[in-house]
Structure formats: C-alpha cells, structure tokens
Design a protein around this motif. Structure first.
Motif, PDB file in Angstrom:
ATOM      1  N   ASN A 147      -6.618  50.892  -3.378  1.00  0.00           N
ATOM      2  CA  ASN A 147      -7.786  51.763  -3.243  1.00  0.00           C
ATOM      3  C   ASN A 147      -8.875  51.475  -4.283  1.00  0.00           C
ATOM      4  O   ASN A 147      -9.936  52.084  -4.252  1.00  0.00           O
ATOM      5  CB  ASN A 147      -7.381  53.239  -3.281  1.00  0.00           C
ATOM      6  CG  ASN A 147      -6.615  53.626  -4.529  1.00  0.00           C
ATOM      7  OD1 ASN A 147      -6.343  52.811  -5.398  1.00  0.00           O
ATOM      8  ND2 ASN A 147      -6.238  54.890  -4.600  1.00  0.00           N
ATOM      9  N   LEU A 148      -8.632  50.536  -5.186  1.00  0.00           N
ATOM     10  CA  LEU A 148      -9.639  50.129  -6.163  1.00  0.00           C
ATOM     11  C   LEU A 148     -10.023  48.657  -6.026  1.00  0.00           C
ATOM     12  O   LEU A 148     -10.609  48.076  -6.949  1.00  0.00           O
ATOM     13  CB  LEU A 148      -9.150  50.410  -7.591  1.00  0.00           C
ATOM     14  CG  LEU A 148      -9.088  51.890  -7.967  1.00  0.00           C
ATOM     15  CD1 LEU A 148      -8.521  52.062  -9.368  1.00  0.00           C
ATOM     16  CD2 LEU A 148     -10.448  52.546  -7.859  1.00  0.00           C
ATOM     17  N   ASP A 149      -9.710  48.045  -4.893  1.00  0.00           N
ATOM     18  CA  ASP A 149     -10.127  46.659  -4.664  1.00  0.00           C
ATOM     19  C   ASP A 149     -11.644  46.543  -4.810  1.00  0.00           C
ATOM     20  O   ASP A 149     -12.396  47.356  -4.289  1.00  0.00           O
ATOM     21  CB  ASP A 149      -9.717  46.175  -3.273  1.00  0.00           C
ATOM     22  CG  ASP A 149      -8.295  45.658  -3.233  1.00  0.00           C
ATOM     23  OD1 ASP A 149      -7.741  45.382  -4.319  1.00  0.00           O
ATOM     24  OD2 ASP A 149      -7.742  45.537  -2.126  1.00  0.00           O
ATOM     25  N   GLY A 150     -12.079  45.547  -5.545  1.00  0.00           N
ATOM     26  CA  GLY A 150     -13.505  45.299  -5.702  1.00  0.00           C
ATOM     27  C   GLY A 150     -14.151  46.046  -6.851  1.00  0.00           C
ATOM     28  O   GLY A 150     -15.360  45.968  -7.026  1.00  0.00           O
ATOM     29  N   PHE A 151     -13.389  46.762  -7.657  1.00  0.00           N
ATOM     30  CA  PHE A 151     -13.977  47.504  -8.769  1.00  0.00           C
ATOM     31  C   PHE A 151     -13.625  46.884 -10.114  1.00  0.00           C
ATOM     32  O   PHE A 151     -13.466  47.573 -11.106  1.00  0.00           O
ATOM     33  CB  PHE A 151     -13.574  48.988  -8.699  1.00  0.00           C
ATOM     34  CG  PHE A 151     -14.373  49.715  -7.667  1.00  0.00           C
ATOM     35  CD1 PHE A 151     -15.566  50.328  -8.004  1.00  0.00           C
ATOM     36  CD2 PHE A 151     -13.966  49.725  -6.348  1.00  0.00           C
ATOM     37  CE1 PHE A 151     -16.331  50.959  -7.045  1.00  0.00           C
ATOM     38  CE2 PHE A 151     -14.722  50.348  -5.379  1.00  0.00           C
ATOM     39  CZ  PHE A 151     -15.906  50.977  -5.732  1.00  0.00           C
ATOM     40  N   GLN A 152     -13.538  45.542 -10.154  1.00  0.00           N
ATOM     41  CA  GLN A 152     -13.284  44.826 -11.394  1.00  0.00           C
ATOM     42  C   GLN A 152     -14.455  43.898 -11.695  1.00  0.00           C
ATOM     43  O   GLN A 152     -14.291  42.841 -12.266  1.00  0.00           O
ATOM     44  CB  GLN A 152     -11.982  44.023 -11.308  1.00  0.00           C
ATOM     45  CG  GLN A 152     -10.738  44.871 -11.280  1.00  0.00           C
ATOM     46  CD  GLN A 152     -10.553  45.607  -9.963  1.00  0.00           C
ATOM     47  OE1 GLN A 152     -10.785  45.071  -8.892  1.00  0.00           O
ATOM     48  NE2 GLN A 152     -10.161  46.852 -10.031  1.00  0.00           N
ATOM     49  N   LYS A 153     -15.647  44.287 -11.317  1.00  0.00           N
ATOM     50  CA  LYS A 153     -16.802  43.416 -11.509  1.00  0.00           C
ATOM     51  C   LYS A 153     -17.605  43.799 -12.744  1.00  0.00           C
ATOM     52  O   LYS A 153     -18.763  43.494 -12.862  1.00  0.00           O
ATOM     53  CB  LYS A 153     -17.664  43.434 -10.251  1.00  0.00           C
ATOM     54  CG  LYS A 153     -16.918  42.850  -9.068  1.00  0.00           C
ATOM     55  CD  LYS A 153     -17.740  42.824  -7.824  1.00  0.00           C
ATOM     56  CE  LYS A 153     -16.911  42.219  -6.699  1.00  0.00           C
ATOM     57  NZ  LYS A 153     -17.637  42.146  -5.463  1.00  0.00           N
ATOM     58  N   TYR A 154     -16.949  44.493 -13.657  1.00  0.00           N
ATOM     59  CA  TYR A 154     -17.581  44.860 -14.913  1.00  0.00           C
ATOM     60  C   TYR A 154     -17.418  43.715 -15.900  1.00  0.00           C
ATOM     61  O   TYR A 154     -16.588  42.826 -15.731  1.00  0.00           O
ATOM     62  CB  TYR A 154     -16.954  46.132 -15.486  1.00  0.00           C
ATOM     63  CG  TYR A 154     -15.444  46.152 -15.415  1.00  0.00           C
ATOM     64  CD1 TYR A 154     -14.667  45.423 -16.296  1.00  0.00           C
ATOM     65  CD2 TYR A 154     -14.806  46.887 -14.426  1.00  0.00           C
ATOM     66  CE1 TYR A 154     -13.294  45.426 -16.214  1.00  0.00           C
ATOM     67  CE2 TYR A 154     -13.422  46.903 -14.333  1.00  0.00           C
ATOM     68  CZ  TYR A 154     -12.676  46.170 -15.237  1.00  0.00           C
ATOM     69  OH  TYR A 154     -11.303  46.172 -15.148  1.00  0.00           O
ATOM     70  N   CYS A 155     -18.190  43.756 -16.926  1.00  0.00           N
ATOM     71  CA  CYS A 155     -18.084  42.774 -17.999  1.00  0.00           C
ATOM     72  C   CYS A 155     -16.895  43.166 -18.870  1.00  0.00           C
ATOM     73  O   CYS A 155     -16.842  44.285 -19.377  1.00  0.00           O
ATOM     74  CB  CYS A 155     -19.382  42.786 -18.788  1.00  0.00           C
ATOM     75  SG  CYS A 155     -19.760  41.276 -19.638  1.00  0.00           S
ATOM     76  N   TYR A 156     -15.921  42.306 -19.023  1.00  0.00           N
ATOM     77  CA  TYR A 156     -14.712  42.644 -19.774  1.00  0.00           C
ATOM     78  C   TYR A 156     -15.012  42.970 -21.229  1.00  0.00           C
ATOM     79  O   TYR A 156     -14.339  43.803 -21.830  1.00  0.00           O
ATOM     80  CB  TYR A 156     -13.672  41.523 -19.653  1.00  0.00           C
ATOM     81  CG  TYR A 156     -12.937  41.569 -18.334  1.00  0.00           C
ATOM     82  CD1 TYR A 156     -13.503  41.026 -17.191  1.00  0.00           C
ATOM     83  CD2 TYR A 156     -11.708  42.189 -18.227  1.00  0.00           C
ATOM     84  CE1 TYR A 156     -12.850  41.090 -15.969  1.00  0.00           C
ATOM     85  CE2 TYR A 156     -11.043  42.249 -17.010  1.00  0.00           C
ATOM     86  CZ  TYR A 156     -11.621  41.697 -15.881  1.00  0.00           C
ATOM     87  OH  TYR A 156     -10.967  41.780 -14.682  1.00  0.00           O
ATOM     88  N   SER A 157     -16.007  42.336 -21.803  1.00  0.00           N
ATOM     89  CA  SER A 157     -16.369  42.669 -23.190  1.00  0.00           C
ATOM     90  C   SER A 157     -16.890  44.104 -23.263  1.00  0.00           C
ATOM     91  O   SER A 157     -16.646  44.808 -24.247  1.00  0.00           O
ATOM     92  CB  SER A 157     -17.393  41.683 -23.743  1.00  0.00           C
ATOM     93  OG  SER A 157     -18.575  41.696 -22.958  1.00  0.00           O
ATOM     94  N   ASP A 158     -17.581  44.560 -22.225  1.00  0.00           N
ATOM     95  CA  ASP A 158     -18.036  45.954 -22.179  1.00  0.00           C
ATOM     96  C   ASP A 158     -16.852  46.903 -22.037  1.00  0.00           C
ATOM     97  O   ASP A 158     -16.817  47.966 -22.659  1.00  0.00           O
ATOM     98  CB  ASP A 158     -19.004  46.180 -21.014  1.00  0.00           C
ATOM     99  CG  ASP A 158     -20.337  45.492 -21.218  1.00  0.00           C
ATOM    100  OD1 ASP A 158     -20.655  45.108 -22.362  1.00  0.00           O
ATOM    101  OD2 ASP A 158     -21.064  45.330 -20.215  1.00  0.00           O
ATOM    102  N   MET A 159     -15.875  46.526 -21.225  1.00  0.00           N
ATOM    103  CA  MET A 159     -14.693  47.371 -21.050  1.00  0.00           C
ATOM    104  C   MET A 159     -13.904  47.437 -22.359  1.00  0.00           C
ATOM    105  O   MET A 159     -13.422  48.499 -22.748  1.00  0.00           O
ATOM    106  CB  MET A 159     -13.814  46.844 -19.907  1.00  0.00           C
ATOM    107  CG  MET A 159     -12.679  47.779 -19.535  1.00  0.00           C
ATOM    108  SD  MET A 159     -13.188  49.426 -18.995  1.00  0.00           S
ATOM    109  CE  MET A 159     -13.755  49.095 -17.337  1.00  0.00           C
TER     110      MET A 159
END
Length: 191
Positions: A147-159
C-alpha cells in the motif's frame, strides 16, 4: 576502494541536493501525490543494527524481498530494535510532506548492499502495523508494504536529516561500524 565509495556518495548527495534546489525553484517539477494511508493513527520510526545480519526468519531469500510484516506484526525479532520514536502530529505532517513529493528519485543511484537499519511504521488505532517503509541509507534501496508502493521518491539525505531531527541516532559512520560489530558479537550473532 573506500575513497572511491566515499567520492561516489558525495557526488550522489550533491546531485540529490541540486535536484531538490531545482525542484524548489521550479515548483512545477515537483510531483505531489495523495498519501494512500488514511486510517493510520500513529507513525513510528525505528532503528536497528543491520537487519540482514541477524534476521534469519526468511533465510536464503534476498533481504530486500523478505516479508517484514505479516498479520499486522513485524516478522523479525523486535527485541533487536535499538530506538523507537512515535511522532507527534506536527512531525507526522513533516514526514508525509517529504514522502508525497518526488524530489530526488532520478538523481539517486541504488546499489546492491541493502543493509537496512531504519523503518517507518504506520499503525492503526489498535496498534496494528498497516504500512511500512524500510530503507538502507548506504545504497538508497527500500522495501515497503504494497500500500506504499511508489512512496520512496524522497531524497534519502533529507530522510536521514528528518530521522535525526526526530531523535533517531543510529546511523553508520565508519567509526560506528565497530560498535555494530561489538553488538553482534555480544549477542552471539558473530563468532
């Protein structure tokens, strides 16, 4: 070899930040999506030492494809969790704002290490896990609930910066790898 990996990491971070700046300058470049989970009651951040080393439930399966939540519960040993932070409503909004905007996906390069140490858990009002996102800060790969497919497009350094801001301290610098090794040795995981 370490110097090459360090330089590659720096280049990735620079390109990631550059993409974010470009996206902020040209708001039409940011794709903002509706977050799919509406029925969560709390969001929890957890950290642990490299799960691939100690999680044996699905032995032989590539670590990125392991089932991490079944019947609303973690499938791995939760006593290995080192840190837990339950977010307040302001923190939840900040995290979700990062997750719904595509700011960095095209500039990050995934590699094959997958040494996951961080996870976001979405829980319902009965404290059951209804969604999750686990990721590796070293290779920029992640595993998530369907249900969270496609919600990993953030910048990992920001996370990573957000996790630190919210109180998570377990991140692997070269000096911290010794601490992780000692932890595994003390637990009898490494001989």
């Amino acid at each position: 070899m370490k110097k090459i990996l360090f330089l590659i990491s720096i280049l990735i971070l620079i390109s990631c930040k550059k993409e974010k700046i470009e996206s902020q300058s040209f708001s039409k470049l940011i794709t903002k999506r509706e977050f799919p989970l509406k029925n969560y009651s709390k969001i929890e951040l957890i950290s642990y030492y490299n799960r691939v080393v100690w999680d044996t439930k699905y032995k032989g399966e590539p670590p990125i494809y392991k089932v991490l939540v079944d019947n609303y519960k973690l499938t791995f040993d939760s006593t290995m969790i080192q840190e837990r932070v339950v977010l307040n409503k302001v923190q939840e909004k900040e995290l979700l704002n990062l997750m719904v905007c595509d700011t960095c996906a095209l500039k990050q390069i995934e590699s094959a290490c997958y040494n996951p140490r961080h996870m976001i858990l979405f829980r319902d009002d009965k404290n059951r896990i209804i969604g999750y996102n686990e990721f590796c800060m070293e290779c920029y790969a992640s595993s998530n609930s369907a249900n969270l497919d496609g919600f990993q497009k953030y910048c990992y350094s920001d996370m990573e910066a957000l996790f630190k801001k919210f109180g998570i301290n377990l991140f692997m610098e070269d000096s911290d790898k010794d601490q992780e090794y000692i932890f595994f040795k003390d637990k009898g995981i490494l001989k």
